[in-house]
Enzyme design. Structure first.
Site, short mmCIF file in Angstrom:
data_model
loop_
_atom_site.label_atom_id
_atom_site.label_comp_id
_atom_site.label_asym_id
_atom_site.label_seq_id
_atom_site.Cartn_x
_atom_site.Cartn_y
_atom_site.Cartn_z
N SER A 1 0.94 -1.40 -0.26
CA SER A 1 0.31 0.65 0.34
C SER A 1 0.62 0.88 0.26
CB SER A 1 -0.76 -0.09 0.99
OG SER A 1 0.25 -0.13 2.72
N LYS A 2 0.15 2.85 -0.40
CA LYS A 2 0.75 3.69 0.27
C LYS A 2 1.50 3.65 1.47
CE LYS A 2 -0.89 8.48 0.06
NZ LYS A 2 -0.06 8.54 0.10
#
Ligand code: GLU
Length: 511
Positions: A261-262
């Site tokens: 994920s970011k």
């Protein structure tokens, strides 16, 4: 050529392009080029709530930086435009009407509150064959009621009518054929009157069909939508020209536990975006590979191997080699762990294999950052300096730390090296070394080495102590490339000046 390959990369401009999206773009590009096909960039901006200014430019800039070429798109033009979905409203309206006329879709007026109430009332509520009869839609209301509601300006959506208990076959080049029962698919919203725009599903299918896309290559996160997409092709009467699906494996966190994920990038200290991104709303800055000093070739090589392997142990691939070697047969179904250290390793390999003069050009702005006027040095000088230290670096940004002594004389000396190598009698030995160096006419590395080492031996001096003290005065610490290569490049006068300065400034540590 019949049935020419046409692929599309179809990002939504909802923020910076994630590195997983970059890999999707790359695989599309490799497949297109390998087959002499066409690579389309389509901007899927039908979700106006999630639109982020600057995101489209970011996508273009990132793809350009990485050398992922686009043949048809907003900037490039082409015969299948517009390539931005918000400019294709008329087209989608036509197909919404067709689906309604054919009874393949219906109008629904349920408000968010009504839907919520139903969700509370019925466990695992889904809008489908079982429940649509209880809702406010054109199947339960009369034509007059429906027309009256629309005339009164009531907001509505158009939903696909899914026939239950049908076998839906999704054929995927990586996963094979998967059969799903249509009863698990809900009557998805295809169009919203509120903004007169289709949803992702309808726009995506209409565009893939009209743009004559032959292969839909996208991330695994879209696999659950594939049965609906197959049903939509059927509903629109396009089943026979349906594109081939290819769902690429997920990119996983470095430990393999869950999707990358970011936030993982921020948490674990590596970029998950190709370019640095300045969030226009929060002002937050997310780091990018480009700004971190990665070479685009290294990023491409690294990403290509996240989910695909060549079937042998070759690791270094240029874009052209990737185009030749790439195949879906060698893509894995399993998610690919994001091994950031491997990314660094690729960058190191690309830097050491780069021509020294090219590397020198990349280094020049770094010199300026450290207050050095690069024009004081010849290109040859800078080239030779970076050539000597490049085996030690992973990034262009590492060059300065390893090479600064070529450009400025040390003003500080490493205390631990002083302690080990600078004794009471070292200044005297260094004075004698200066005399020896003054006598050398030809400072080329091998010659200077022969003379200095000969002098050390003849005088029965301690090789390690003398050479390290010499290095300390010139470099500021006891590490770096071969001492006589350094001396040759820096030159006799400057070497002598540095030894003199060392004698004056380095004080032995008294314990
Ligand atoms: N707009 C979707 C995205 O943002 C495209 C998915 C697809 O390729 O079908 O990824």
């Amino acid at each position: 050529m019949e049935n020419k390959v046409r692929v599309r990369f179809a990002p939504s401009p909802t923020g910076p392009l994630h590195i997983g999206g970059v890999r999707t773009a790359l695989y599309n590009y490799l497949f297109a080029r390998q087959n002499g096909g066409t690579m389309i960039l389509r901007i899927e901006d039908t979700d106006s709530n999630r639109f982020v200014p600057g995101a489209e430019d970011y996508i273009n800039e990132a793809l350009q930086w990485l050398g992922i070429g686009i043949d048809e798109g907003v900037r490039e033009g082409g015969n299948y435009g517009p390539y931005k979905q918000s400019e294709r409203r008329d087209i989608y309206r036509r197909y919404v009407k067709q689906l309604l006329d054919d009874g393949k879709a219906y109008i629904a007026f349920d408000t968010p509150e009504e839907l919520d109430a139903k969700r509370k009332e019925i466990a695992n509520f889904q809008y489908d064959a079982k429940t649509r009869g209880m809702m406010r839609n054109s199947l339960t209301l009369s034509k007059e009621e429906v027309d009256a509601l629309i005339a009164a300006g009531e907001k509505y959506v158009v939903r696909i009518l899914i026939e239950p208990n049908q076998e839906v076959k999704v054929n995927d080049l990586i996963r094979g054929e998967v059969t799903v029962n249509s009863s698990v698919v809900d009557d998805k919203v295809l169009y919203k009157s509120a903004d007169d725009l289709p949803t992702y599903h309808l726009a995506n299918i209409v565009d893939d069909h009209l743009m004559e896309v032959t292969h839909v290559i996208r991330g695994e996160e879209w696999l659950p939508s594939a049965p609906l997409h197959v049903l939509l092709y059927e509903a629109l009467g396009w089943k026979d020209s349906m594109p081939q699906f290819v769902h690429l494996p997920l990119l996983l966190k470095p430990d393999g536990k869950g999707k990358l994920s970011k936030r993982d990038g921020d948490r674990l200290g590596f970029p998950v975006f190709p370019l640095e991104w300045h969030d226009p709303v929060s002002g937050d800055i997310s780091s990018g590979y480009r700004e971190r000093g990665y070479l685009p070739e290294a990023v491409v090589n690294f990403l290509a191997l996240l989910g695909w392997n060549p079937g042998n142990d070759q690791e270094m691939f240029s874009m052209d080699e990737l185009i030749k070697a790439f195949s879906f047969e060698h893509c894995s179904k399993k998610g690919a762990k994001f091994d950031f250290e491997k990314g660094k390793w690729f960058n190191h390999e690309y830097l050491i294999n780069m021509d020294d003069d090219k590397l020198a050009q990349l280094f020049k702005p770094e010199l300026a950052k450290h207050g050095i006027d690069a024009s004081q040095f010849t290109d040859e000088y800078i080239t030779r300096a970076v050539g000597m230290i490049k085996s030690r670096i992973s990034f262009v940004g590492d060059i300065w730390d390893n090479a600064k002594f070529f450009f400025v004389a040390p003003t500080e000396y490493a205390p631990k090296d002083i302690k080990k190598r600078w004794k009471e009698d070292t200044p005297e030995t260094m004075r004698r070394l200066i005399e020896v160096i003054k006598g050398i006419d030809d400072m080329t590395s091998a010659n200077a080495e022969e003379i200095v080492l000969g002098w050390i031996k003849d005088n029965e001096l301690h090789m390690g102590n003398v050479m390290n003290a010499f290095r300390l005065t010139v470099v500021g610490e006891c590490k770096g490339p071969h001492m006589f290569d350094i001396a040759e490049l820096i030159g006799k006068d400057e070497i002598i000046a540095r030894i003199e300065r060392g004698i004056e400034n380095i004080k032995p540590v008294v314990e």
